[in-house]
Design a protein around this motif. Structure first.
Motif, PDB file in Angstrom:
ATOM      1  N   VAL A  59      37.432  38.646  30.932  1.00 59.80           N
ATOM      2  CA  VAL A  59      38.042  39.682  31.768  1.00 59.80           C
ATOM      3  C   VAL A  59      37.255  40.972  31.589  1.00 59.80           C
ATOM      4  N   ILE A  60      36.983  41.664  32.691  1.00 62.20           N
ATOM      5  CA  ILE A  60      36.316  42.964  32.663  1.00 62.20           C
ATOM      6  C   ILE A  60      37.159  43.951  33.449  1.00 62.20           C
ATOM      7  N   SER A  61      37.549  45.058  32.819  1.00 63.36           N
ATOM      8  CA  SER A  61      38.374  46.083  33.463  1.00 63.36           C
ATOM      9  C   SER A  61      37.731  47.448  33.292  1.00 63.36           C
ATOM     10  N   VAL A  62      37.823  48.273  34.329  1.00 60.75           N
ATOM     11  CA  VAL A  62      37.360  49.658  34.270  1.00 60.75           C
ATOM     12  C   VAL A  62      38.497  50.570  34.701  1.00 60.75           C
ATOM     13  N   ASN A  63      38.864  51.488  33.822  1.00 57.42           N
ATOM     14  CA  ASN A  63      39.909  52.467  34.108  1.00 57.42           C
ATOM     15  C   ASN A  63      41.208  51.795  34.553  1.00 57.42           C
ATOM     16  N   GLY A  64      41.527  50.681  33.923  1.00 61.50           N
ATOM     17  CA  GLY A  64      42.769  49.981  34.222  1.00 61.50           C
ATOM     18  C   GLY A  64      42.712  49.008  35.378  1.00 61.50           C
ATOM     19  N   ASN A  65      41.586  48.988  36.099  1.00 60.62           N
ATOM     20  CA  ASN A  65      41.429  48.073  37.235  1.00 60.62           C
ATOM     21  C   ASN A  65      40.656  46.829  36.807  1.00 60.62           C
ATOM     22  N   VAL A  66      41.244  45.658  36.994  1.00 64.60           N
ATOM     23  CA  VAL A  66      40.586  44.409  36.634  1.00 64.60           C
ATOM     24  C   VAL A  66      39.538  44.080  37.698  1.00 64.60           C
ATOM     25  N   LEU A  67      38.266  44.052  37.280  1.00 66.12           N
ATOM     26  CA  LEU A  67      37.173  43.756  38.202  1.00 66.12           C
ATOM     27  C   LEU A  67      36.787  42.286  38.154  1.00 66.12           C
ATOM     28  N   PHE A  68      37.003  41.654  37.005  1.00 68.92           N
ATOM     29  CA  PHE A  68      36.696  40.226  36.868  1.00 68.92           C
ATOM     30  C   PHE A  68      37.719  39.584  35.949  1.00 68.92           C
ATOM     31  N   ASP A  69      38.221  38.429  36.371  1.00 73.26           N
ATOM     32  CA  ASP A  69      39.155  37.659  35.561  1.00 73.26           C
ATOM     33  C   ASP A  69      38.938  36.191  35.884  1.00 73.26           C
ATOM     34  N   ASP A  70      38.497  35.415  34.897  1.00 70.96           N
ATOM     35  CA  ASP A  70      38.221  34.000  35.173  1.00 70.96           C
ATOM     36  C   ASP A  70      39.478  33.230  35.551  1.00 70.96           C
ATOM     37  N   ALA A  71      40.661  33.804  35.246  1.00 69.84           N
ATOM     38  CA  ALA A  71      41.916  33.148  35.620  1.00 69.84           C
ATOM     39  C   ALA A  71      42.167  33.225  37.121  1.00 69.84           C
ATOM     40  N   ASP A  72      41.462  34.155  37.797  1.00 70.15           N
ATOM     41  CA  ASP A  72      41.566  34.264  39.248  1.00 70.15           C
ATOM     42  C   ASP A  72      40.731  33.154  39.871  1.00 70.15           C
ATOM     43  N   SER A  73      41.383  32.192  40.457  1.00 68.38           N
ATOM     44  CA  SER A  73      40.690  31.001  40.963  1.00 68.38           C
ATOM     45  C   SER A  73      39.896  31.270  42.236  1.00 68.38           C
ATOM     46  N   SER A  74      40.177  32.372  42.906  1.00 69.86           N
ATOM     47  CA  SER A  74      39.475  32.653  44.155  1.00 69.86           C
ATOM     48  C   SER A  74      38.048  33.104  43.868  1.00 69.86           C
ATOM     49  N   LYS A  75      37.105  32.551  44.596  1.00 69.25           N
ATOM     50  CA  LYS A  75      35.691  32.921  44.418  1.00 69.25           C
ATOM     51  C   LYS A  75      35.449  34.249  45.122  1.00 69.25           C
ATOM     52  N   LYS A  76      34.928  35.204  44.374  1.00 69.70           N
ATOM     53  CA  LYS A  76      34.735  36.538  44.940  1.00 69.70           C
ATOM     54  C   LYS A  76      33.631  36.528  45.992  1.00 69.70           C
ATOM     55  N   ARG A  77      33.896  37.218  47.093  1.00 71.55           N
ATOM     56  CA  ARG A  77      32.889  37.357  48.140  1.00 71.55           C
ATOM     57  C   ARG A  77      31.812  38.339  47.680  1.00 71.55           C
ATOM     58  N   GLU A  78      30.641  38.207  48.281  1.00 68.23           N
ATOM     59  CA  GLU A  78      29.521  39.073  47.910  1.00 68.23           C
ATOM     60  C   GLU A  78      29.872  40.546  48.119  1.00 68.23           C
ATOM     61  N   ALA A  79      30.625  40.841  49.162  1.00 69.07           N
ATOM     62  CA  ALA A  79      31.017  42.233  49.429  1.00 69.07           C
ATOM     63  C   ALA A  79      31.868  42.783  48.286  1.00 69.07           C
ATOM     64  N   GLU A  80      32.731  41.950  47.724  1.00 65.51           N
ATOM     65  CA  GLU A  80      33.579  42.394  46.626  1.00 65.51           C
ATOM     66  C   GLU A  80      32.758  42.583  45.356  1.00 65.51           C
ATOM     67  N   ILE A  81      31.782  41.715  45.145  1.00 62.67           N
ATOM     68  CA  ILE A  81      30.902  41.856  43.986  1.00 62.67           C
ATOM     69  C   ILE A  81      30.103  43.153  44.094  1.00 62.67           C
ATOM     70  N   ARG A  82      29.593  43.444  45.291  1.00 59.84           N
ATOM     71  CA  ARG A  82      28.846  44.693  45.494  1.00 59.84           C
ATOM     72  C   ARG A  82      29.733  45.897  45.214  1.00 59.84           C
TER      73      ARG A  82
END
Length: 269
Positions: A59-82
């Protein structure tokens, strides 16, 4: 709550496990130095944090916002990664400046593209209501950044006309141009001759006084001791030791940390 939270990060390349359950936190305005031998996982960790690589776990969080969580099964779109990458500014070993653009153009290119996208989406970019207004703000900020890194006179030069130290200072200014939450450095002086290293380290030191939050992967142990609030020593994909510079460098507890630093002291004598 910490400004940056990294929890249980694991990363493999094929069958090779490079990062083994890495966790740490960083407060806003702190400087973290990551040290260790080649192959210890330092750069891979940095690339996972700023989404140039995708961890398998954690899990990676910045300022309380979770940016990455392997428990989230949805594959992140490239736009979201950017979008997630915008939280981080990255300064690479090899500068990576665009050779066809001037110093000033290198700084304003990405912010102008982002401003156009943001204004088309929701009509605002960093307080600017129009693209023209946004561009004027971007240009003004770029000039200020060049002044901060001591390169105002190189504004209209091309990268090929700059020294390695000057190119790396431009790269630092470019990373700051998008006003990231966290500025990341991957061995920022490793491609420089010794006489050029000092000017780049001086710029990084100056950023500390501006309360920038920074992660610096470095082999410059004395620099890490003088500038970092926290130091992580990595070995074989794990955090072997973590603490203040006084704890890790001046009084290391791990035999592996002691052995690594003894080699540094030997070469610096």
């Amino acid at each position: 709550m910490a400004f940056l939270e990294v929890k249980n990060i694991k990363k493999s390349f094929g069958k090779t496990l490079v990062l083994k359950d890495i966790s740490f936190t960083l407060e806003k305005g702190e400087v973290l130095a990551i040290i260790g031998s080649s192959g210890s996982g330092k750069t891979t960790l940095l690339r996972c944090i700023n989404f140039l690589e995708t961890p398998q776990k954690g899990v990676i969080s910045v300022n309380g916002n979770v940016l990455f969580d392997d428990a989230d099964s949805s594959k992140k779109r490239e736009a979201e990664i950017r979008k997630n990458r915008l939280h981080f500014g990255m300064v690479f070993q090899q500068f990576n400046l665009f050779p066809q653009y001037t110093v000033f153009e290198n700084l304003v290119l990405a912010p102008k593209l982002l401003a156009k996208e943001k204004i088309e989406q929701n009509g605002e970019f960093l307080g600017a209501k129009s693209y023209k207004e946004a561009v004027e703000s971007i240009k003004s900020y770029a000039d200020q950044l060049l002044k901060n890194v001591g390169l105002s006179e190189k504004r209209d030069e091309y990268p090929c006309n700059l020294s390695g130290g000057q190119q790396q200072r431009v790269a630092i200014a470019r990373a700051l141009a998008l006003k990231p939450d966290i500025l990341c450095f991957d061995e920022p002086t490793s491609a420089l001759d010794p006489e050029l290293t000092g000017e780049v380290l001086h710029v990084i030191k100056s950023l500390k006084s501006s309360e920038s939050t920074m992660i610096v992967v470095t082999h410059e142990i004395s620099f890490a001791r003088d500038v970092a609030d926290k130091i992580i020593f990595m070995a074989d994909g794990v955090i072997e030791e973590e603490g203040t510079p006084q704890q890790v460098i001046e009084n290391p507890q791990s035999p592996r940390t002691q052995a690594f630093l003894s080699r540094f002291n030997q070469y610096s004598d």
